[in-house]
Motif scaffolding. Structure first.
Motif, PDB file in Angstrom:
ATOM      1  N   ARG A 186       0.949  -1.461  -0.235  1.00 39.00           N
ATOM      2  CA  ARG A 186       0.309  -1.772  -1.509  1.00 39.00           C
ATOM      3  C   ARG A 186      -0.565  -3.020  -1.389  1.00 39.00           C
ATOM      4  O   ARG A 186      -1.705  -3.049  -1.839  1.00 39.00           O
ATOM      5  CB  ARG A 186       1.384  -1.962  -2.579  1.00 39.00           C
ATOM      6  N   ARG A 187      -0.035  -4.073  -0.755  1.00 41.20           N
ATOM      7  CA  ARG A 187      -0.813  -5.312  -0.577  1.00 41.20           C
ATOM      8  C   ARG A 187      -2.058  -5.075   0.265  1.00 41.20           C
ATOM      9  O   ARG A 187      -3.137  -5.560  -0.043  1.00 41.20           O
ATOM     10  CB  ARG A 187       0.041  -6.391   0.088  1.00 41.20           C
ATOM     11  N   ASP A 205      -4.558  -3.119  -1.847  1.00 41.26           N
ATOM     12  CA  ASP A 205      -5.184  -3.977  -2.852  1.00 41.26           C
ATOM     13  C   ASP A 205      -6.171  -4.938  -2.208  1.00 41.26           C
ATOM     14  O   ASP A 205      -7.227  -5.235  -2.781  1.00 41.26           O
ATOM     15  CB  ASP A 205      -4.111  -4.778  -3.609  1.00 41.26           C
ATOM     16  N   ARG A 221     -10.818  -4.505  -2.817  1.00 39.32           N
ATOM     17  CA  ARG A 221     -11.644  -5.502  -3.493  1.00 39.32           C
ATOM     18  C   ARG A 221     -13.061  -5.548  -2.927  1.00 39.32           C
ATOM     19  O   ARG A 221     -13.934  -6.131  -3.516  1.00 39.32           O
ATOM     20  CB  ARG A 221     -11.018  -6.887  -3.365  1.00 39.32           C
TER      21      ARG A 221
END
Length: 79
Positions: free
Chosen positions: A70-71, A74, A78
Motif C-alpha cells: 500500500r505504501r 501510494d 503521486r
C-alpha cells in the motif's frame, strides 16, 4: 530422559570441553549435549526439518506485506 556417563576421560579433554562451553555461554553439560546432537544428527535432513530449523533461528516478521505494498503504491501514484 536418559543419562550418559563417560568414565576415564583425560583431564585435558575435560578442560577443553569446559573452555568450549564457557566460550559458547553454556554449561559443560549443555555443551556436551550440543556436541553429541551435532555429531549424531542425520547427514541429510528433509526440507521440512531444514525449514523448521531455520525458522527457529529467524526472528518473527514484524512487517505487514499489505502495508508495504500500500505504501509503495501510494508513493508511486503521486507522480
Amino acid at each position: 530422559m536418559g543419562q550418559l556417563i563417560v568414565r576415564g576421560l583425560d583431564d585435558r579433554l575435560i578442560q577443553a570441553l569446559e573452555q568450549r562451553a564457557a566460550r559458547a555461554g553454556r554449561t559443560a553439560e549443555a555443551e556436551h549435549r550440543a556436541i553429541l546432537e551435532q555429531a549424531l544428527r542425520p547427514e541429510t535432513e528433509t526440507f521440512a526439518e531444514a525449514a523448521a530449523r531455520l525458522r527457529a533461528r529467524t526472528r518473527p516478521q514484524t512487517t505487514n506485506s499489505a502495508d508495504l505494498i500500500r505504501r509503495d503504491r501510494d508513493r508511486t501514484s503521486r507522480w
